[in-house]
Design a protein around this motif. Sequence first.
Motif, short mmCIF file in Angstrom:
data_model
loop_
_atom_site.label_atom_id
_atom_site.label_comp_id
_atom_site.label_asym_id
_atom_site.label_seq_id
_atom_site.Cartn_x
_atom_site.Cartn_y
_atom_site.Cartn_z
N GLU A 1 0.29 -0.90 -0.18
CA GLU A 1 -0.18 -0.33 0.06
C GLU A 1 0.53 1.31 0.11
N LEU A 2 0.76 2.07 0.08
CA LEU A 2 1.05 3.57 -0.58
C LEU A 2 -0.15 4.41 0.45
N VAL A 3 0.94 5.25 0.94
CA VAL A 3 -0.14 6.25 1.94
C VAL A 3 0.51 8.10 1.36
N LEU A 4 -0.34 8.17 1.16
CA LEU A 4 -0.10 10.07 0.11
C LEU A 4 -0.10 11.14 1.04
N THR A 5 0.65 11.76 0.88
CA THR A 5 0.32 13.49 1.80
C THR A 5 -0.16 14.15 0.92
N GLN A 6 -0.21 15.85 1.26
CA GLN A 6 -0.76 16.69 0.54
C GLN A 6 0.09 16.62 -0.91
N GLY A 7 -0.19 17.04 -1.29
CA GLY A 7 0.44 17.00 -2.75
C GLY A 7 1.04 16.19 -4.37
N GLN A 8 0.48 14.59 -3.29
CA GLN A 8 1.30 14.32 -4.19
C GLN A 8 0.39 13.37 -5.64
N GLU A 9 0.39 12.69 -5.29
CA GLU A 9 -0.11 11.50 -6.35
C GLU A 9 0.90 10.01 -7.01
N ALA A 10 -0.55 8.99 -7.06
CA ALA A 10 0.35 7.71 -7.65
C ALA A 10 -0.24 7.74 -8.73
N VAL A 11 -0.06 6.51 -9.69
CA VAL A 11 -1.06 6.02 -10.82
C VAL A 11 -0.73 4.42 -10.58
N PHE A 12 -2.22 3.93 -11.06
CA PHE A 12 -1.79 2.09 -10.84
C PHE A 12 -2.04 2.13 -12.45
N HIS A 13 -1.14 1.58 -13.10
CA HIS A 13 -1.24 1.16 -14.61
C HIS A 13 -2.11 -0.43 -14.79
N LYS A 14 -2.94 -0.19 -14.91
CA LYS A 14 -3.44 -1.02 -15.59
C LYS A 14 -3.47 -2.77 -15.85
N ASN A 15 -2.33 -2.34 -17.02
CA ASN A 15 -1.80 -3.47 -17.87
C ASN A 15 -0.35 -4.69 -16.18
N THR A 16 0.43 -3.75 -15.82
CA THR A 16 0.37 -4.50 -15.65
C THR A 16 0.73 -4.11 -14.27
N ARG A 17 -0.41 -3.73 -13.73
CA ARG A 17 -1.47 -4.33 -12.48
C ARG A 17 0.20 -3.71 -11.30
N ARG A 18 0.75 -2.96 -11.48
CA ARG A 18 1.74 -1.86 -10.83
C ARG A 18 1.62 -0.53 -10.30
N LEU A 19 1.80 -0.58 -8.47
CA LEU A 19 1.04 0.87 -8.25
C LEU A 19 2.25 2.06 -7.62
N VAL A 20 2.68 2.93 -8.80
CA VAL A 20 4.17 4.28 -8.88
C VAL A 20 3.13 4.81 -7.98
N LEU A 21 4.03 5.77 -7.01
CA LEU A 21 4.37 6.48 -6.55
C LEU A 21 4.67 7.81 -7.39
N GLU A 22 4.22 8.94 -8.13
CA GLU A 22 4.84 9.81 -9.30
C GLU A 22 5.31 10.91 -8.02
N GLY A 23 5.14 10.95 -7.15
CA GLY A 23 5.75 12.83 -6.48
C GLY A 23 4.46 13.51 -6.45
N ASN A 24 4.69 14.65 -7.16
CA ASN A 24 3.86 16.19 -6.64
C ASN A 24 3.33 15.93 -8.03
N PHE A 25 2.29 16.60 -7.86
CA PHE A 25 1.23 16.96 -8.81
C PHE A 25 1.66 18.50 -9.47
N ASP A 26 1.04 18.30 -10.82
CA ASP A 26 0.51 20.32 -11.66
C ASP A 26 -1.07 20.51 -10.56
#
Length: 173
Positions: A111-136
Amino acid sequence: YQTNYGEIKRVNLPDGTIVTLNACSKLSVSHGFNRQNRKVYLQGEAYFQVTSRAAVPFVVSPGAPRKASGLTVTVLGTSFDVSAFADDPTISVALKEGKVKIEPRVSGSSELVLTQGQEAVFHKNTRRLVLEGNFDRKAKLAWQGQDIYFRDADISEVLRKLERFYGVSFVTK
């Protein structure tokens, strides 16, 4: 609750949570909502401003009630965006304020816990969750003002967003 092409709708849930649905989105509320649970299912994109209730956590499952994706988002804070369109290759969660916990329902994934300003992306084809960092924020939340914002987008992403917003189809060769 459902929106059509180009429509943005604000919904007040029985627990006081405010949900803003993007175009071509659907929010289903589980049976017993606000009594036994606070679970919702999202197809499309929505911005959530969640009323805090520690005893009954607010949970978002991208997908339809019987066909939820491999992901759940448990709210530990207040406001965030979830984008889970069926025809997109990813599911993204962007946290504006507070905290959210993202749990992939995939063996071996943590699991990932996001804090203010962060974004995570789940890639459906690989079923992988990635923390992308801060978002615009301007780019991610522009749809709430009925703006379409692109940065480094490929043509397929541009066409998908335009189709949803205007209710048209594009054929490219």
